[in-house]
Design a protein around this motif. Structure first.
Motif, mmCIF file in Angstrom:
data_model
loop_
_atom_site.group_PDB
_atom_site.id
_atom_site.type_symbol
_atom_site.label_atom_id
_atom_site.label_comp_id
_atom_site.label_asym_id
_atom_site.label_seq_id
_atom_site.Cartn_x
_atom_site.Cartn_y
_atom_site.Cartn_z
ATOM 1 N N ALA A 17 0.882 -1.174 0.000
ATOM 2 C CA ALA A 17 0.000 0.000 0.000
ATOM 3 C C ALA A 17 0.914 1.216 0.000
ATOM 4 O O ALA A 17 1.913 1.242 0.718
ATOM 5 N N SER A 18 0.590 2.191 -0.803
ATOM 6 C CA SER A 18 1.467 3.356 -0.915
ATOM 7 C C SER A 18 0.627 4.625 -0.979
ATOM 8 O O SER A 18 -0.608 4.585 -0.980
ATOM 9 N N THR A 66 -0.555 -5.767 4.658
ATOM 10 C CA THR A 66 0.569 -5.015 4.119
ATOM 11 C C THR A 66 1.462 -4.577 5.258
ATOM 12 O O THR A 66 1.188 -4.873 6.433
ATOM 13 N N ALA A 67 2.530 -3.879 4.933
ATOM 14 C CA ALA A 67 3.405 -3.273 5.932
ATOM 15 C C ALA A 67 3.571 -1.806 5.572
ATOM 16 O O ALA A 67 3.861 -1.470 4.418
ATOM 17 N N VAL A 68 3.351 -0.938 6.551
ATOM 18 C CA VAL A 68 3.542 0.497 6.360
ATOM 19 C C VAL A 68 4.390 1.019 7.506
ATOM 20 O O VAL A 68 4.527 0.382 8.551
ATOM 21 N N GLY A 96 8.927 3.630 13.420
ATOM 22 C CA GLY A 96 10.049 4.356 12.853
ATOM 23 C C GLY A 96 10.256 4.142 11.367
ATOM 24 O O GLY A 96 11.166 4.738 10.774
ATOM 25 N N GLY A 97 9.425 3.308 10.728
ATOM 26 C CA GLY A 97 9.588 3.028 9.314
ATOM 27 C C GLY A 97 8.986 4.097 8.430
ATOM 28 O O GLY A 97 8.123 4.879 8.857
ATOM 29 N N HIS A 98 9.445 4.123 7.180
ATOM 30 C CA HIS A 98 8.945 5.077 6.201
ATOM 31 C C HIS A 98 8.186 4.315 5.114
ATOM 32 O O HIS A 98 8.718 3.391 4.505
ATOM 33 N N THR A 99 6.957 4.706 4.885
ATOM 34 C CA THR A 99 6.106 4.043 3.900
ATOM 35 C C THR A 99 6.553 4.404 2.488
ATOM 36 O O THR A 99 6.898 5.554 2.205
ATOM 37 N N TRP A 100 6.548 3.423 1.619
ATOM 38 C CA TRP A 100 6.977 3.692 0.250
ATOM 39 C C TRP A 100 5.947 4.538 -0.484
ATOM 40 O O TRP A 100 4.774 4.594 -0.112
ATOM 41 N N VAL A 115 7.345 6.446 -11.022
ATOM 42 C CA VAL A 115 8.600 6.194 -10.319
ATOM 43 C C VAL A 115 8.249 5.824 -8.884
ATOM 44 O O VAL A 115 7.635 6.609 -8.159
ATOM 45 N N GLY A 116 8.600 4.621 -8.487
ATOM 46 C CA GLY A 116 8.346 4.176 -7.128
ATOM 47 C C GLY A 116 9.569 4.377 -6.258
ATOM 48 O O GLY A 116 10.687 4.053 -6.659
ATOM 49 N N ALA A 117 9.357 4.938 -5.082
ATOM 50 C CA ALA A 117 10.439 5.153 -4.118
ATOM 51 C C ALA A 117 10.301 4.116 -3.015
ATOM 52 O O ALA A 117 9.618 4.334 -2.012
ATOM 53 N N VAL A 118 10.925 2.959 -3.229
ATOM 54 C CA VAL A 118 10.834 1.879 -2.258
ATOM 55 C C VAL A 118 11.718 2.202 -1.062
ATOM 56 O O VAL A 118 12.916 2.469 -1.210
ATOM 57 N N THR A 119 11.124 2.189 0.109
ATOM 58 C CA THR A 119 11.849 2.454 1.343
ATOM 59 C C THR A 119 12.139 1.115 2.023
ATOM 60 O O THR A 119 12.027 0.054 1.414
#
Length: 320
Positions: A17-18, A66-68, A96-100, A115-119
């Motif tokens: 999920a983004s 999903t993971a966010v 503390g994670g950053h969602t893509w 353009v996907g910014a995968v974190t």
């Protein structure tokens, strides 16, 4: 709609999920190029999230695992899905994670460049998806960006009595036929866009379907953008084309088709009716900015499906 008390979820999407940032540009920027545009909107995205939402639109009970990240985009991603009736309780929030996220260029015709910014946070680890969770669903739809990851989940879902639906992307399948065949062996529905068909069968959708059905898939759906989509099984083949519609944004159209088709199919509809529903939902999708904006348009899938043209398609060779 009927559901089994032992399987309260009709369609469980497992994947991403983004948040999507849309920029309208005078032209799609290529290599060593620049396109200065304007921010057109910020919408929920992600292939798995889009699929789950479309399955719900088709009348199925949909859920997303999903993971966010624990950031604002992550909260927005889940909140938007929940507002559309998707059960997001199986999802994981990473402290503390950053969602893509994605940045999407849109030209005047509605065509896109993404353009996907995968974190560090995009999908759950395979071990975070329990067999108990998979057994809650009638259909499990794992994201197929990582074929090994998807095959592990597909095999476990099948072993637990669930059906499996996968959507193949060209970058994921290129040069990996053995892995594709292993995934198809555990799949009931396989969706392929034009790029995947090109990679797997030199652009021949019938040959692509033959390869995947021979590998074990029950039915294969190939999509052709404005040309609609086709569905193939050992016993029947159909082609469907949506009504003429002003294209605003093509983002998520394939996800919408796959989700609505899967949702309709698991509720007992025929392959032909499921194809109608999928093409209708994809047509609705491209008429709005954002991959899920059609959910707020007030148009029902069955009403719009009546405008879809359905015809027989070429049969698979060697089948009745």
């Amino acid at each position: 709609m009927t559901t089994s008390p032992a399987r309260p979820v009709d369609v469980l999407a497992v994947g991403d999920a983004s948040v999507d940032y849309f920029v309208r540009v005078p032209h799609i920027a290529g290599a060593d190029d620049k396109a200065i545009g304007r921010l057109a909107g910020v919408h929920g995205g992600g292939m798995s999230a889009n699929l789950a939402a479309a399955a719900g639109f088709a009348g199925a009970r949909a859920a997303l695992a999903t993971a966010v990240g624990s950031d604002e985009p992550g909260r927005q991603a889940l909140d938007r899905l929940a507002r559309h009736g998707v059960d997001v309780s199986p999802s994981i929030t990473v402290p503390g994670g950053h969602t893509w996220f994605c940045v999407i260029q849109l030209d005047a015709t509605g065509e896109k460049s993404l353009v996907g910014a995968v974190t560090e946070v995009k999908i759950p680890e395979v071990g975070q998806i329990s067999d108990d969770l998979l057994r809650t669903a009638r259909v499990v739809a794992p994201l197929a960006d990582d074929l090994g990851w998807a095959t592990d989940l597909a095999a476990r879902a099948r072993a637990g009595g669930a059906k499996v639906a996968v959507d193949l992307e060209p970058d994921a399948v290129a040069g990996r036929w053995d892995q594709v065949r292993a995934l198809a062996r555990h799949s009931d529905l396989v969706f392929c866009n034009q790029g995947a068909v090109q990679v797997l069968a030199d652009g021949d959708p019938v040959r692509c379907a033959e390869l995947l059905v021979s590998a074990g898939a029950t039915a294969v759906v190939t999509t052709g953008g404005r040309d609609g989509a086709s569905c193939y099984s050992r016993t029947e083949s159909w082609s469907a084309r949506g009504p003429e519609i002003e294209v605003v944004d093509t983002t998520g159209a394939g996800d919408a088709l796959a989700g609505a088709f899967t949702g309709y199919w698991i509720l007992g509809r025929s392959l032909a009716d499921s194809l109608r529903a999928g093409v209708a939902t994809a047509s609705l999708c491209v008429g709005h900015l954002g991959s899920r904006a059609y959910l707020d348009a007030g148009t029902g899938v069955e009403t719009f499906a009546r405008k879809v043209t359905l015809d027989p398609a070429p049969r698979l060779q060697g089948n009745p």
